[in-house]
Design a protein around this motif. Sequence first.
Motif, PDB file in Angstrom:
ATOM      1  N   HIS A  99     -57.372 -62.180 -19.880  1.00 37.70           N
ATOM      2  CA  HIS A  99     -56.938 -63.967 -20.092  1.00 37.70           C
ATOM      3  C   HIS A  99     -58.040 -64.836 -19.348  1.00 37.70           C
ATOM      4  O   HIS A  99     -57.969 -65.786 -19.015  1.00 37.70           O
ATOM      5  CB  HIS A  99     -55.489 -64.140 -19.212  1.00 37.70           C
ATOM      6  CG  HIS A  99     -54.373 -63.837 -20.001  1.00 37.70           C
ATOM      7  ND1 HIS A  99     -53.955 -62.598 -19.945  1.00 37.70           N
ATOM      8  CD2 HIS A  99     -53.613 -64.459 -20.905  1.00 37.70           C
ATOM      9  CE1 HIS A  99     -52.952 -62.268 -20.843  1.00 37.70           C
ATOM     10  NE2 HIS A  99     -52.711 -63.434 -21.267  1.00 37.70           N
ATOM     11  N   TYR A 109     -54.622 -57.505 -17.081  1.00 39.50           N
ATOM     12  CA  TYR A 109     -53.860 -58.826 -17.261  1.00 39.50           C
ATOM     13  C   TYR A 109     -55.199 -59.863 -17.166  1.00 39.50           C
ATOM     14  O   TYR A 109     -55.626 -60.632 -18.020  1.00 39.50           O
ATOM     15  CB  TYR A 109     -52.768 -59.227 -16.433  1.00 39.50           C
ATOM     16  CG  TYR A 109     -52.275 -60.705 -16.802  1.00 39.50           C
ATOM     17  CD1 TYR A 109     -51.301 -60.541 -17.820  1.00 39.50           C
ATOM     18  CD2 TYR A 109     -52.829 -61.795 -16.365  1.00 39.50           C
ATOM     19  CE1 TYR A 109     -50.788 -61.956 -18.364  1.00 39.50           C
ATOM     20  CE2 TYR A 109     -52.111 -62.928 -16.836  1.00 39.50           C
ATOM     21  CZ  TYR A 109     -51.502 -63.085 -17.806  1.00 39.50           C
ATOM     22  OH  TYR A 109     -50.765 -64.140 -18.150  1.00 39.50           O
ATOM     23  N   ASP A 141     -47.929 -66.387 -17.506  1.00 36.48           N
ATOM     24  CA  ASP A 141     -49.253 -66.375 -17.060  1.00 36.48           C
ATOM     25  C   ASP A 141     -49.416 -66.245 -15.642  1.00 36.48           C
ATOM     26  O   ASP A 141     -50.627 -65.966 -15.339  1.00 36.48           O
ATOM     27  CB  ASP A 141     -49.730 -67.677 -17.340  1.00 36.48           C
ATOM     28  CG  ASP A 141     -48.984 -69.238 -16.607  1.00 36.48           C
ATOM     29  OD1 ASP A 141     -47.531 -68.698 -16.238  1.00 36.48           O
ATOM     30  OD2 ASP A 141     -49.430 -69.893 -16.163  1.00 36.48           O
TER      31      ASP A 141
END
Length: 182
Positions: free
Chosen positions: A101, A97, A65
């Motif tokens: 997310h 990314y 993450d």
Amino acid sequence: YGETSGHDVNLQVGRHAMIGRDFGVAIEALLKSAENSWNRRHSDELTEASRLAVEACYRSPQIADRTGWANLWRGRAHELRGESDKASQFFVDAATYFQGHGDDEGLALSQIGDAWAQMQMGKLDHADHLYGQGLALGRDLKDQRIEVLAVRGRAWLEQQKRNFDGAEILFTRAANWSAKQD
């Protein structure tokens, strides 16, 4: 930074944690080192911290993450070195990314970083588009720090276009917003 050595202690911790395969400790120390190095404009330390952070993210699914932030700092390391093409690659990776997310802060900062890279490569229209996207996200987030970065970037862009009056207006706006933050 260590008081006596002048070196970034977080970078040392990150290095040792990588050797010991403690990627959770490593990523926290390395991202902090990257931020410190960016603020102090230490390109060698930023390059190493961000390279190790990207490596840690790829080696450990538990910290995946943090991949967007590792790539953002890697892009900034190339930015400090004036390597706009390499910087752009990492900023695009980070933006991809972050977008996937739902991290709008990271996305805005990646877009602003890539806008700088595009401007350096002479792609002024694309840079303007990216600065606009970063600015819009900054406004949505009510994050004046991001807005200042985008407006300052647009000011440099206007200067590149030889629109010096427009650049002066934008630099003044960014300076006034920055003064309000302090």
